[in-house]
Scaffold this motif. Structure first.
Motif, short mmCIF file in Angstrom:
data_model
loop_
_atom_site.label_atom_id
_atom_site.label_comp_id
_atom_site.label_asym_id
_atom_site.label_seq_id
_atom_site.Cartn_x
_atom_site.Cartn_y
_atom_site.Cartn_z
N PRO A 1 -5.66 -3.55 -4.11
CA PRO A 1 -4.45 -3.84 -4.56
C PRO A 1 -3.60 -4.60 -3.92
N PRO A 2 -2.55 -5.29 -3.98
CA PRO A 2 -1.74 -6.22 -3.07
C PRO A 2 -1.10 -5.37 -2.03
N ARG A 3 -0.86 -6.14 -0.86
CA ARG A 3 -0.25 -5.39 0.15
C ARG A 3 1.44 -5.66 0.18
N ILE A 4 2.01 -4.76 0.33
CA ILE A 4 3.55 -4.72 0.06
C ILE A 4 4.01 -4.55 1.59
N LEU A 5 5.33 -5.64 1.51
CA LEU A 5 6.03 -5.33 2.89
C LEU A 5 6.88 -4.16 3.00
N LYS A 6 6.74 -3.54 3.88
CA LYS A 6 7.41 -2.20 4.05
C LYS A 6 8.72 -2.01 4.15
N ASP A 7 9.37 -3.10 4.40
CA ASP A 7 11.00 -3.39 4.62
C ASP A 7 11.64 -3.65 3.10
N THR A 8 10.70 -3.89 2.21
CA THR A 8 11.23 -4.15 0.81
C THR A 8 11.06 -2.82 -0.19
N VAL A 9 10.50 -1.79 0.63
CA VAL A 9 10.44 -0.50 -0.15
C VAL A 9 11.80 0.32 -0.05
N ASP A 10 12.12 0.87 -1.23
CA ASP A 10 13.23 1.78 -1.15
C ASP A 10 12.49 3.21 -1.06
N PRO B 1 0.87 3.99 4.79
CA PRO B 1 1.21 3.04 6.08
C PRO B 1 -0.33 2.50 6.47
N GLU B 2 -0.11 1.15 6.95
CA GLU B 2 -1.52 0.50 7.38
C GLU B 2 -1.44 0.55 8.85
N GLY B 3 -0.52 1.23 9.58
CA GLY B 3 -0.55 1.43 11.02
C GLY B 3 0.72 1.63 11.62
N LEU B 4 0.43 2.28 13.02
CA LEU B 4 1.82 2.54 13.52
C LEU B 4 2.79 1.52 13.70
N THR B 5 2.42 0.20 13.77
CA THR B 5 3.17 -0.87 14.27
C THR B 5 3.14 -1.89 12.94
N SER B 6 2.42 -1.58 11.92
CA SER B 6 2.15 -2.50 11.04
C SER B 6 3.45 -2.41 9.97
N ASP B 7 3.76 -3.75 9.51
CA ASP B 7 4.99 -4.01 8.54
C ASP B 7 4.51 -3.85 6.97
N LEU B 8 3.33 -3.39 6.85
CA LEU B 8 2.72 -3.44 5.50
C LEU B 8 2.62 -1.81 4.97
N MET B 9 2.35 -1.89 3.43
CA MET B 9 2.41 -0.58 2.83
C MET B 9 1.30 -0.87 1.88
N TYR B 10 0.09 0.20 1.82
CA TYR B 10 -0.84 -0.06 0.86
C TYR B 10 -0.61 0.88 -0.41
N PRO B 11 -0.56 0.24 -1.47
CA PRO B 11 -0.24 1.00 -2.71
C PRO B 11 -1.57 1.54 -3.65
N GLN B 12 -1.88 2.53 -3.02
CA GLN B 12 -3.14 3.43 -3.55
C GLN B 12 -2.92 3.78 -4.94
N GLY B 13 -4.09 3.39 -5.66
CA GLY B 13 -3.96 3.42 -7.24
C GLY B 13 -3.61 2.14 -8.15
N LEU B 14 -3.24 0.98 -7.25
CA LEU B 14 -2.67 -0.12 -8.02
C LEU B 14 -3.46 -1.32 -7.76
N SER B 15 -5.05 -0.89 -7.66
CA SER B 15 -5.84 -2.16 -7.75
C SER B 15 -5.78 -3.05 -8.90
N MET B 16 -5.49 -4.29 -8.62
CA MET B 16 -5.63 -5.39 -9.85
C MET B 16 -5.82 -6.61 -9.40
N THR B 17 -6.19 -7.39 -10.68
CA THR B 17 -6.73 -8.89 -10.40
C THR B 17 -6.04 -9.78 -11.52
N MET B 18 -4.91 -9.42 -12.03
CA MET B 18 -4.04 -10.23 -12.64
C MET B 18 -3.42 -11.54 -11.83
#
Length: 686
Positions: free
Chosen positions: A234-243, A330-347
């Protein structure tokens, strides 16, 4: 103990400080190609048994990289991690060091199918694995790309039998000779990356595929059947942009459970662990998938992908109108990324952004790295021995996704077993096999080499006949002692700890059995624990411990002189007491099943409407194949042992009803059975 003495002697002769410039002058015992999860465990295991080992990877800095999800374990997969650790593998200890969210999945069911799982800090995990490998005695690690295998005739008088003598490095890097080679190429064997209509060579974004010469050697020189599989991320999402206020927060367990039997606690303290978040897809997600499908070449192709971890495109097309879970991890204690499990995509990337913004909590999300698909070559695993050596190529072992599996844990388990046996054969020791009755690793390998794969293989507890005895809690008792005494891959420290645990558990069970009294006396002693009044015989402490609300702590409080010395093992004793009668019953049931392999299956069975506990997948497989006998049904890919038990019971009940009604219950002539039933790799995938 001969293996142990040989290993100690060889370790005194070699060390891990060999420079890359010297590799061409040495004859290595084992060369491992690939630094992924299979490769790291293979290299470490070969070194532990005393083999002088060389690990070749494209980039040392990516050894131990979590290419897809930042997690370890789960139902079935967690069992594999515990068994890898019991054989002194690296993965469990790395998971304990890097874990940032520990939980036990499947707690609503019995402990035999609980799934130890952890979210991981990507950097911590990679650093632990690299530190471990780069300090392992008798292991040399170099950067390089393998262009080809060095193949000779094993016996000039027997054409078709080959011997692998080493590898040839790409870009004029020269030849390196060895007694055994372990290929753990993952998704890099002729790998291609897909995003929208675009494709490019690669096994992981930013890394090139393995050289085409390697695939050529496997297919053209060794004559192996090679197929094509696919996966995605899936895509990696910036943590600060998630509500996160629009999602469901899921906290970790208050008491983290370590993977390793050598650890009493995890590196990350309970209060430092991070939560995960749950949200769901919407109708807008389905709309975006359908609108972009013509621009998605990966999903339109016939190459098989993972059934149990499909892309969001596959979910929408297969299950229209359904909501699907999306876990934000979460991708790590200090990472700014979130991993959306279940959203693997190739579009295409633009469509990916539009899709994720249709999900609650992600309406303003930004993507750091788009998702993409991967297609890669795999070797039909029915061409391997149970010790993971290629049948027609002496000295060549395969492990991981090259054998058609998916997942870190499945790869690592194969890597450990292939590396162990590559090391043993290079030292002129006999290779070893693991029975499926003794371990999930044995189930995994037996399924692969005995049945083959038509889609990426994933481990589930339902695949094991004896899962009540193959529990996560007892992997050390099942494997560690054998790992030291027979296999030579377990340290003396771990062996001594396993001996101590076994001795203490046996003493504790004997102590429990020594306490025996009537049900009424137990109620007087323990209070209101719903101990049945219908019991006419005395109950011992082990039998009382089987009651749901009775803990070992309760019994130890009632009998402190006898039981308090074993409080350290209270949870393990509870599980052992709970499952002992079930294990004995299951063993008898499986013996009955094995004795009835020749049982004829009625040809008029409507498998799609059978009134038994069979999954839809199993029903479809049985309906397509229509096996003539129970034994033929067991050999069908995708048919679980539990399904065979249900089918056996149904046939016996149906036969009894038909005899009562005077119906003919004979089956077709055995010669009419599918002549291709032993051809476990369908021709269309090659």
């Amino acid at each position: 103990m001969l293996v142990r003495r040989l290993r100690v002697l060889r370790k005194s002769l070699f060390n891990c400080g060999v420079q890359a410039a010297d590799i061409h002058t040495q004859l290595y015992d084992v060369i491992v190609v690939g630094g992924g999860h299979a490769g790291t465990e293979a290299a470490a295991a070969a070194s532990r048994v005393g083999a002088n080992t060389l690990l070749i990877t494209q980039k040392i800095q990516t050894i131990g990289a979590l290419s897809c999800n930042p997690s370890l374990g789960g139902v079935g997969k967690g069992h594999l991690v515990k068994e890898i650790d019991a054989l002194d593998g690296v993965m469990g200890r790395a998971g304990d060091w890097a874990g940032i969210h520990f939980s036990i999945l499947n707690r609503s069911k019995g402990p035999a199918v609980w799934g130890p799982r952890a979210q991981l800090d990507r950097q911590r995990y990679r650093h632990f694995i690299q530190s471990e490998l780069l300090s392992t005695p008798m292991l040399t690690v170099i950067e390089g790309s393998v262009e080809d295998l060095l193949v000779s005739a094993a016996d000039p008088e027997k054409p078709g039998r080959h011997k692998v003598d080493g590898i040839r490095l790409a870009h004029g890097g020269g030849e390196v000779h060895s007694r055994s080679v372990v290929l753990t190429t993952g998704t890099f064997l002729s790998g291609s990356l897909f995003m929208g209509q675009n494709s490019s060579p690669g096994g992981r974004i930013g890394d090139p595929p393995s050289c085409a010469g390697l695939s050529h050697s496997l297919k053209e020189i060794l004559g192996l059947k090679v197929g094509r599989l696919r996966t995605g991320t899936p895509p990696r999402i910036l943590k600060d942009t998630v509500d996160f206020s629009l999602t469901d927060t899921r906290l970790p367990d208050s008491k983290p459970t370590p993977f390793s039997f050598m650890n009493t606690h995890t590196h990350c303290k309970p209060e430092e662990q991070l939560p995960c978040y749950l949200t769901y897809t919407t109708a807008g997600v389905e709309r975006m998938v359908r609108e972009s499908i013509q621009n998605n070449s990966h999903i339109q192709q016939d190459t098989k992908g993972p059934r149990y971890c499909p892309s969001i495109e596959s979910k929408v097309l297969r299950f229209p109108g359904r909501q699907h879970q999306v876990w934000l991890e979460p991708e790590g204690l200090t990472s700014d990324l979130m991993y959306p499990q279940g959203l693997s995509m190739t579009m295409p990337p633009d469509n990916q952004l539009c899709l994720i913004r249709e999900i609650p909590g992600l309406q303003r999300a930004e993507i750091q790295t788009p998702g993409y698909g991967v297609q890669y070559d795999f070797v039909c695993p029915t061409q391997l021995f149970p010790w993971l050596q290629v049948k027609n190529a002496q000295g060549l072992f395969l492990a991981g996704q090259i054998n058609g599996t998916t997942g870190y844990e499945e790869a690592a388990a194969q890597g450990l077993w292939a590396g162990l046996n590559a090391g043993r054969t290079s030292l002129s020791l006999r290779p070893l096999s693991l029975s499926r009755t003794h371990s999930y690793i044995g189930v995994l390998i037996d399924d692969l080499v005995g049945r083959g794969v038509t889609e990426p293989y994933r481990m589930f507890t339902s695949r094991a006949e004896f899962r009540t005895s193959l529990r996560p809690d007892n992997a050390d008792l099942r494997l560690t002692l054998r790992g030291f005494e027979e296999m030579g891959c377990v340290s003396e420290q771990r062996y001594n700890e396993a001996l101590r645990v076994r001795k203490s558990l046996n003493e504790a069970l004997s102590a429990l059995q020594s306490v025996s009294m009537s049900a009424s006396r137990w109620r007087d002693k323990l209070g209101d624990f719903n101990i049945s009044e219908t019991k006419s015989t005395n109950l011992n402490g082990e039998e009382v411990l089987q009651y749901k609300k009775v803990s070992f702590h309760v019994l130890a409080t009632a009998f402190p002189e006898i039981l308090s010395p074993y409080l350290e093992f209270s949870e393990r004793l509870k599980v052992e007491a709970l499952y002992r009668p079930h294990c004995e019953k299951q063993k008898r049931e499986m013996e009955r099943m094995q004795a009835e392999e020749s049982l004829c299956l009625p040809q008029d069975i409507d498998y799609l409407t059978l009134p038994v506990s069979l999954s839809q997948e199993v029903r479809e497989i049985l309906d397509r194949a229509r096996p003539n006998t129970l034994g033929a049904a067991t050999r069908l890919p995708g048919i679980t042992p539990a399904a065979i038990v249900h089918l056996l019971n149904y046939v016996h009940r149906d036969k009894h009803r038909n005899h009562g009604a005077g119906k003919d219950v004979s089956c077709f002539d055995e010669t009419q059975e599918n002549p291709h039933k032993h051809d476990q790799c369908p021709k269309e995938v090659f």
